[in-house]
Design a protein around this motif. Structure first.
Motif, PDB file in Angstrom:
ATOM      1  N   LEU A  12     -24.865  -2.613  74.939  1.00  0.00           N
ATOM      2  CA  LEU A  12     -25.634  -2.448  76.173  1.00  0.00           C
ATOM      3  C   LEU A  12     -24.979  -1.402  77.079  1.00  0.00           C
ATOM      4  N   PHE A  13     -23.658  -1.443  77.186  1.00  0.00           N
ATOM      5  CA  PHE A  13     -22.942  -0.464  78.010  1.00  0.00           C
ATOM      6  C   PHE A  13     -23.158   0.950  77.474  1.00  0.00           C
ATOM      7  N   GLU A  14     -23.017   1.107  76.166  1.00  0.00           N
ATOM      8  CA  GLU A  14     -23.173   2.437  75.572  1.00  0.00           C
ATOM      9  C   GLU A  14     -24.597   2.965  75.754  1.00  0.00           C
ATOM     10  N   ALA A  15     -25.574   2.084  75.617  1.00  0.00           N
ATOM     11  CA  ALA A  15     -26.965   2.493  75.838  1.00  0.00           C
ATOM     12  C   ALA A  15     -27.183   2.874  77.301  1.00  0.00           C
ATOM     13  N   ALA A  16     -26.658   2.069  78.206  1.00  0.00           N
ATOM     14  CA  ALA A  16     -26.812   2.342  79.639  1.00  0.00           C
ATOM     15  C   ALA A  16     -26.134   3.651  80.025  1.00  0.00           C
ATOM     16  N   VAL A  17     -24.934   3.898  79.497  1.00  0.00           N
ATOM     17  CA  VAL A  17     -24.230   5.145  79.802  1.00  0.00           C
ATOM     18  C   VAL A  17     -25.088   6.337  79.401  1.00  0.00           C
ATOM     19  N   THR A  18     -25.605   6.299  78.198  1.00  0.00           N
ATOM     20  CA  THR A  18     -26.412   7.413  77.700  1.00  0.00           C
ATOM     21  C   THR A  18     -27.653   7.621  78.569  1.00  0.00           C
ATOM     22  N   LEU A  19     -28.393   6.558  78.816  1.00  0.00           N
ATOM     23  CA  LEU A  19     -29.642   6.675  79.564  1.00  0.00           C
ATOM     24  C   LEU A  19     -29.410   7.070  81.023  1.00  0.00           C
ATOM     25  N   ILE A  20     -28.434   6.443  81.671  1.00  0.00           N
ATOM     26  CA  ILE A  20     -28.195   6.745  83.082  1.00  0.00           C
ATOM     27  C   ILE A  20     -27.646   8.152  83.244  1.00  0.00           C
ATOM     28  N   SER A  21     -26.808   8.594  82.318  1.00  0.00           N
ATOM     29  CA  SER A  21     -26.294   9.963  82.429  1.00  0.00           C
ATOM     30  C   SER A  21     -27.397  10.990  82.186  1.00  0.00           C
ATOM     31  N   GLU A  22     -28.390  10.628  81.385  1.00  0.00           N
ATOM     32  CA  GLU A  22     -29.508  11.545  81.121  1.00  0.00           C
ATOM     33  C   GLU A  22     -30.565  11.530  82.221  1.00  0.00           C
ATOM     34  N   HIS A  23     -30.866  10.321  82.750  1.00  0.00           N
ATOM     35  CA  HIS A  23     -32.014  10.182  83.647  1.00  0.00           C
ATOM     36  C   HIS A  23     -31.666   9.720  85.057  1.00  0.00           C
ATOM     37  N   GLY A  24     -30.428   9.258  85.272  1.00  0.00           N
ATOM     38  CA  GLY A  24     -30.051   8.712  86.570  1.00  0.00           C
ATOM     39  C   GLY A  24     -30.252   7.214  86.609  1.00  0.00           C
ATOM     40  N   TYR A  25     -29.543   6.580  87.518  1.00  0.00           N
ATOM     41  CA  TYR A  25     -29.602   5.125  87.643  1.00  0.00           C
ATOM     42  C   TYR A  25     -31.006   4.651  88.008  1.00  0.00           C
ATOM     43  N   ALA A  98     -20.261  11.406  78.429  1.00  0.00           N
ATOM     44  CA  ALA A  98     -21.369  10.806  79.184  1.00  0.00           C
ATOM     45  C   ALA A  98     -20.840   9.833  80.233  1.00  0.00           C
ATOM     46  N   LEU A  99     -19.831   9.061  79.892  1.00  0.00           N
ATOM     47  CA  LEU A  99     -19.241   8.133  80.852  1.00  0.00           C
ATOM     48  C   LEU A  99     -18.603   8.899  82.007  1.00  0.00           C
ATOM     49  N   ALA A 100     -17.904   9.980  81.701  1.00  0.00           N
ATOM     50  CA  ALA A 100     -17.276  10.791  82.754  1.00  0.00           C
ATOM     51  C   ALA A 100     -18.337  11.371  83.688  1.00  0.00           C
ATOM     52  N   ARG A 101     -19.419  11.862  83.118  1.00  0.00           N
ATOM     53  CA  ARG A 101     -20.499  12.411  83.950  1.00  0.00           C
ATOM     54  C   ARG A 101     -21.099  11.324  84.835  1.00  0.00           C
ATOM     55  N   LEU A 102     -21.224  10.146  84.278  1.00  0.00           N
ATOM     56  CA  LEU A 102     -21.750   9.017  85.042  1.00  0.00           C
ATOM     57  C   LEU A 102     -20.811   8.682  86.199  1.00  0.00           C
ATOM     58  N   LEU A 103     -19.528   8.671  85.940  1.00  0.00           N
ATOM     59  CA  LEU A 103     -18.563   8.403  87.013  1.00  0.00           C
ATOM     60  C   LEU A 103     -18.696   9.434  88.125  1.00  0.00           C
ATOM     61  N   VAL A 104     -18.877  10.682  87.758  1.00  0.00           N
ATOM     62  CA  VAL A 104     -18.985  11.747  88.756  1.00  0.00           C
ATOM     63  C   VAL A 104     -20.296  11.659  89.531  1.00  0.00           C
ATOM     64  N   THR A 105     -21.401  11.489  88.848  1.00  0.00           N
ATOM     65  CA  THR A 105     -22.700  11.569  89.516  1.00  0.00           C
ATOM     66  C   THR A 105     -23.138  10.285  90.204  1.00  0.00           C
ATOM     67  N   GLU A 106     -22.816   9.153  89.648  1.00  0.00           N
ATOM     68  CA  GLU A 106     -23.333   7.899  90.190  1.00  0.00           C
ATOM     69  C   GLU A 106     -22.330   7.109  91.025  1.00  0.00           C
TER      70      GLU A 106
END
Length: 194
Positions: A12-25, A98-106
């Motif tokens: 679930l975490f890996e799926a969420a990381v991919t989707l949120i980094s691509e489309h936003g929270y 993708a996780l790093a991008r998520l940390l930066v953007t969200e």
């Protein structure tokens, strides 16, 4: 927690990381996360009360993984250990882009849910760097008045920015080449504060 449940949460975490980094929270739904993870939507709700709790747990998991990776090379003199910790940060971001991008953007959003994640990054990941800077201060290799918390944040942020630049614009360059430049910048920082 059982190994099976832990494996499901990781998917679930890996799926969420991919989707949120691509489309936003905001644009990512629980249904999309479940579909990407290959589980029923109810499985998400079995593990988390909703998207916010899943995201909060995801950020805690991601920051803990980053901090563990950064703590692994801490050995030897503090200046040597610091160079290896920054290399570990580069390597982690190179592997978990993708996780790093998520940390930066969200993560740097306003609001109570994100505040806890920012505090965790400061305490766990940046704390590894700041702790080594504290050791250098204690050894007399850096000035006593150095704000090691701010300096640790600066070094962490520098490496994060360099790593994302590397992975986005120059992915063919080897890690060691990028780390050599970071090491040179670190040596300059240390020399300027002695």
């Amino acid at each position: 927690m059982t190994a099976r449940r832990e494996a499901t949460r990781r998917r679930l975490f890996e799926a969420a990381v991919t989707l949120i980094s691509e489309h936003g929270y905001g644009a990512t739904t629980v249904s999309q996360i479940a579909e990407r993870a290959g589980v029923a939507k109810g499985t998400v709700y079995y593990n988390f009360s909703g998207k916010t709790e899943l995201y909060t747990a995801l950020m805690e998991w991601g920051v803990s993984r980053l901090a563990e990776h950064m703590r692994a090379p801490v050995s030897g003199p503090p200046s040597t250990a610091l160079a290896e910790v920054l290399r570990a940060e580069l390597a982690f971001i190179g592997t978990h882009e993708a996780l790093a991008r998520l940390l930066v953007t969200e993560t740097w959003q306003t609001g109570q849910a994100w505040h806890a994640t920012v505090q965790q990054i400061r305490n766990e990941a940046i704390g590894v760097i700041s702790g080594l800077l504290d050791d250098l201060v204690a050894r007399g290799e850096l000035p006593e008045d150095l704000d090691t918390g701010v300096a640790g944040s600066a070094l962490f942020g520098m490496v994060l920015t360099v790593a994302l630049d590397w992975r986005t614009l120059q992915p063919e360059r080897p890690l060691e080449e990028i780390h050599a430049t970071v090491r040179a910048l670190l040596a300059g920082f240390l020399a300027a504060h002695r």
